[in-house]
Design a protein around this motif. Structure first.
Motif, PDB file in Angstrom:
ATOM      1  N   GLN A 104       0.802  -1.215   0.000  1.00 43.05           N
ATOM      2  CA  GLN A 104       0.000   0.000   0.000  1.00 43.05           C
ATOM      3  C   GLN A 104       0.839   1.271   0.000  1.00 43.05           C
ATOM      4  OE1 GLN A 104       0.080  -2.329   2.393  1.00 43.05           O
ATOM      5  NE2 GLN A 104      -0.438  -1.545   4.422  1.00 43.05           N
ATOM      6  N   SER A 246     -12.388   5.648   7.265  1.00 45.27           N
ATOM      7  CA  SER A 246     -11.370   5.155   6.344  1.00 45.27           C
ATOM      8  C   SER A 246     -11.935   5.091   4.937  1.00 45.27           C
ATOM      9  CB  SER A 246     -10.894   3.770   6.776  1.00 45.27           C
ATOM     10  OG  SER A 246     -11.952   2.834   6.681  1.00 45.27           O
ATOM     11  N   ALA A 247     -11.025   5.113   3.953  1.00 50.21           N
ATOM     12  CA  ALA A 247     -11.441   5.060   2.555  1.00 50.21           C
ATOM     13  C   ALA A 247     -12.143   3.736   2.253  1.00 50.21           C
ATOM     14  CB  ALA A 247     -10.223   5.237   1.657  1.00 50.21           C
ATOM     15  N   GLU A 248     -11.710   2.646   2.928  1.00 48.95           N
ATOM     16  CA  GLU A 248     -12.286   1.337   2.648  1.00 48.95           C
ATOM     17  C   GLU A 248     -13.748   1.264   3.063  1.00 48.95           C
ATOM     18  OE1 GLU A 248      -9.432   1.919   4.070  1.00 48.95           O
ATOM     19  OE2 GLU A 248      -8.030   1.182   2.549  1.00 48.95           O
ATOM     20  N   SER A 251     -18.106   3.941  -0.072  1.00 48.38           N
ATOM     21  CA  SER A 251     -18.287   3.550  -1.466  1.00 48.38           C
ATOM     22  C   SER A 251     -17.881   4.703  -2.373  1.00 48.38           C
ATOM     23  CB  SER A 251     -19.754   3.200  -1.708  1.00 48.38           C
ATOM     24  OG  SER A 251     -20.563   4.373  -1.590  1.00 48.38           O
ATOM     25  N   PRO A 252     -17.627   4.443  -3.669  1.00 46.10           N
ATOM     26  CA  PRO A 252     -17.320   5.538  -4.594  1.00 46.10           C
ATOM     27  C   PRO A 252     -18.397   6.615  -4.611  1.00 46.10           C
ATOM     28  CG  PRO A 252     -16.747   3.438  -5.590  1.00 46.10           C
ATOM     29  CD  PRO A 252     -17.449   3.122  -4.310  1.00 46.10           C
ATOM     30  N   VAL A 255     -17.769   8.906  -1.694  1.00 47.92           N
ATOM     31  CA  VAL A 255     -16.636   9.795  -1.956  1.00 47.92           C
ATOM     32  C   VAL A 255     -17.028  10.885  -2.957  1.00 47.92           C
ATOM     33  CG1 VAL A 255     -14.250   9.895  -2.767  1.00 47.92           C
ATOM     34  CG2 VAL A 255     -15.022   7.928  -1.449  1.00 47.92           C
ATOM     35  N   ILE A 301      -8.987  10.659   2.448  1.00 45.49           N
ATOM     36  CA  ILE A 301      -9.656  10.174   1.240  1.00 45.49           C
ATOM     37  C   ILE A 301      -9.379  11.117   0.088  1.00 45.49           C
ATOM     38  CG2 ILE A 301     -11.895   9.576   0.252  1.00 45.49           C
ATOM     39  CD1 ILE A 301     -12.828   8.971   3.100  1.00 45.49           C
ATOM     40  N   LYS A 304      -8.859   9.470  -6.036  1.00 44.52           N
ATOM     41  CA  LYS A 304      -8.717   8.125  -6.602  1.00 44.52           C
ATOM     42  C   LYS A 304      -9.791   7.169  -6.088  1.00 44.52           C
ATOM     43  CE  LYS A 304      -3.688   8.553  -7.076  1.00 44.52           C
ATOM     44  NZ  LYS A 304      -2.370   8.025  -6.631  1.00 44.52           N
ATOM     45  N   LYS A 305     -10.374   7.479  -4.921  1.00 41.90           N
ATOM     46  CA  LYS A 305     -11.393   6.619  -4.347  1.00 41.90           C
ATOM     47  C   LYS A 305     -12.781   6.921  -4.888  1.00 41.90           C
ATOM     48  CE  LYS A 305      -8.147   4.965  -1.734  1.00 41.90           C
ATOM     49  NZ  LYS A 305      -7.571   3.643  -2.014  1.00 41.90           N
ATOM     50  N   SER A 306     -12.907   7.934  -5.728  1.00 41.88           N
ATOM     51  CA  SER A 306     -14.208   8.310  -6.289  1.00 41.88           C
ATOM     52  C   SER A 306     -14.477   7.515  -7.558  1.00 41.88           C
ATOM     53  CB  SER A 306     -14.226   9.806  -6.606  1.00 41.88           C
ATOM     54  OG  SER A 306     -13.368  10.093  -7.701  1.00 41.88           O
ATOM     55  N   LYS A 309     -12.047   8.824 -10.470  1.00 45.50           N
ATOM     56  CA  LYS A 309     -10.649   8.392 -10.397  1.00 45.50           C
ATOM     57  C   LYS A 309      -9.647   9.526 -10.612  1.00 45.50           C
ATOM     58  CE  LYS A 309     -11.986   4.180  -9.794  1.00 45.50           C
ATOM     59  NZ  LYS A 309     -11.947   3.571  -8.450  1.00 45.50           N
TER      60      LYS A 309
END
Length: 589
Positions: A104, A246-248, A251-252, A255, A301, A304-306, A309
């Motif tokens: 990571q 957290s980003a995990e 969901s997109p 974000v 966040i 890239k997590k959206s 991208k």
């Protein structure tokens, strides 16, 4: 070096004689057999002169398939030769010593970040040969033998092993799998991290040993999405939560909503009130306005997590909604204006942002009380900084002062003390002008006259302000720096100006900070790290060419235009704002 696109010139085949010399250099540098090097650099090897996004010249050596194999930093043949990841993939042996990190971490190396000591496997560091600072090393990810990055050691191996606090840079990244140099080859579509081998339990155990980041506080759970939360999202308010999310766990779509809300709040609070800011590069809008307006509990966040991208699709999406207008100018996406009267903008609700959260922190607050030339305020921090400009007047003046004038230690006067001494002399000798007390009478017989007048100058009267100014200029200047309860430090000269320069490099802007070493208030590394988080931009620390090796001077580089933020960060560390100089002369509008 290659986190941004580079500029390349004409590619030409390497002459046979030059190729033989280069092969010999590779054999000597990496201790390879001549036959291996000839396989790695066959006949038909090509060379290309390139320039990075920071105007760094390099020479690129590519195979007949156009895959980059080596690059040389700098002009001519004096710079170091660095193998690319294509060279590592083609050559089965070890080209360089290897340090191991977690998968990571690799995406941060691709973006140009250094590999910090906290992210390095202890065993790989101990197995490293006794290398000095600046030596070339490779980086691999746990569970995969493939090399993911190449860089230079940030310190000697002995120094890295001594750092029990795990702070500091272990590797300065030069090239990583997935950066623009890698994408220029045949594997342009491959991801930055090769698929790891081994079981998931083994990988988790290995990663846990690295202690990459401190555990976040809070339960890390998302708030439930009931009817009320859906209503809040529709109005642009983020879902309330306890602790950091957290980003995990998002969901997109979550974000996407977060970034839309941050943009709406930016438009409502600042952008719609400052039309002079436009046109503005989309990257500047994102780093200076959208990222700081993310909710405080969602600091980790990124785009890239959206679902988009990347930044460009996001800007085009909100342009279709009518929030902004944007167009491409010379290949760069530029925001031309914002719509402050849009219904979505008017409906957005305020919330605690990342910028507000960081400004409330005592260590990072830009409103830390700073006292210059006086006593500190009662609510200022323990690290208050007091700066006083001192003057040592000419000995001829000190010798004629009345006995009642108290002379300070080492004859170093503040401006107020020097003025008081001058007025004491004027009063004791009754030389004030009878009709205007702002002036003094100058007599050839008076000792003060010879101190104030320049050679060949003939004046009968002089204002007291001018007399004080001349006393300061005729003497020697000093400055005193007092940090908290420490003993004051007196230095000759005037307080140095810390320079903040905004420079246009290619199509982008960078902020450069220099001339801060004499203050001793902070290190370049800690300011660079702070700005990396506060500005959400990449940063770098580099030595200034021509500075003394014994007392090197450094320059901090931040991607983007951040003069206001830099001034605040420096002020929070005790640097008075009057000693900050902003230079915009190299900024292309």
């Amino acid at each position: 070096m290659f986190k941004r696109p580079f500029t390349s010139k004409t590619t030409t085949p390497v002459r046979s004689s030059d190729l033989r010399k280069f092969r010999d250099e590779v054999v000597a540098t990496f201790e390879l057999s001549p036959s291996s090097v000839k396989t790695l650099l066959p006949d038909g090897t090509q060379t290309t002169k390139i320039t990075t996004h920071l105007d760094e010249p390099c020479t690129l050596y590519s195979g007949p398939s156009s895959d980059p194999l080596f690059f040389r930093i700098g002009k001519g043949t004096d710079g170091p030769v660095v193998p690319t990841l294509y060279a590592f993939d083609q050559y089965p042996g070890d080209l360089l010593p290897v340090l191991v990190t977690a998968p990571q971490v690799v995406e941060h190396l691709v973006s140009g970040s250094a590999l910090f000591l906290a992210g390095v496997s202890d065993q790989s560091l101990q197995d490293l040969p006794d290398l000095e600072e600046g030596a070339l090393v490779a980086v691999s990810a746990i569970g995969s033998p493939a090399i993911v990055a190449v860089g230079q050691l940030g310190a000697d191996k002995k120094e890295l092993l001594k750092a029990t606090d795990k702070k500091g840079k272990a590797v300065i990244t030069l090239h990583a799998r997935g950066d623009y140099l890698y994408k220029s080859g045949s594997e342009s579509e491959s991801g930055p991290v090769p698929p790891p081998s081994g079981s998931g339990d083994e990988l988790a155990e290995d990663v846990s040993k690295l202690e990459l980041e401190p555990k976040s506080k809070g339960n890390g759970k998302k708030a439930s999405k009931g009817e009320s939360s859906r209503k809040d999202e529709a109005q642009g308010a983020p879902v309330e939560t306890t602790g950091e999310v957290s980003a995990e766990s998002m969901s997109p779509a979550d974000v996407d909503q977060m970034f839309k809300t941050a943009l709406l709040l930016s438009i409502k609070q600042t952008l719609s009130k400052s039309p002079s800011l436009f046109p503005m590069p989309a990257s500047s809008l994102f780093s200076a306005h959208i990222l700081p307006n993310r909710p405080a509990h969602l600091s980790g966040i990124d785009i890239k997590k959206s679902s988009w991208k990347k930044l460009a699709p996001f800007i085009k999406a909100v342009a279709k909604l009518g929030w902004v207008t944007a167009k491409e100018v010379k290949g760069e996406l530029v925001v031309m204006s914002v719509n402050g009267t849009h219904a979505d903008v008017e409906a957005v609700r305020s919330y605690k942002t990342i910028a507000q959260g960081s400004s409330s922190s005592p260590s990072d607050s830009p409103t830390t009380n700073i006292t210059t030339g006086g006593s500190s305020s009662s609510n200022s921090s323990a690290a208050d900084v007091v700066v006083r400009e001192l003057f040592k007047p000419p000995s001829a003046f000190r010798g004629i002062l009345p006995d009642e004038v108290e002379q300070p230690d080492h004859d170093l006067y503040t401006s107020a003390q020097l003025k008081s001494a001058l007025l004491s002399y004027v009063t004791s000798h009754s030389i004030s002008h009878p009709r205007d007390q702002k002036f003094i009478q100058l007599s050839p017989d008076d000792a003060l006259t010879s101190v104030l007048l320049k050679k060949g100058e003939d004046l009968d009267v002089m204002s007291k302000d001018e007399a004080l100014k001349r006393l300061k200029e005729a003497g020697t200047k000093f400055w005193e720096l007092r940090k908290g309860k420490e003993d004051p430090v007196v230095k000759k000269g005037t307080p140095p100006l810390v320079k903040i320069a905004i420079k246009t490099v290619g199509k982008r802007q960078v902020t450069l900070i220099s001339n801060f070493e004499q203050w001793g208030l902070f290190t370049a590394e800690e300011v660079a790290e702070d700005l990396r988080h506060r500005a959400a931009s990449s940063t770098a620390v580099q030595p200034i060419h021509g500075s003394s090796p014994k007392k090197p001077l450094f320059e901090i580089m931040v991607q983007g235009s951040h003069e206001s933020l830099v001034t605040q960060v420096l002020a929070a560390r005790g640097l008075p704002k009057q000693y900050v100089e902003v230079d915009l002369s190299k900024l292309k509008r």
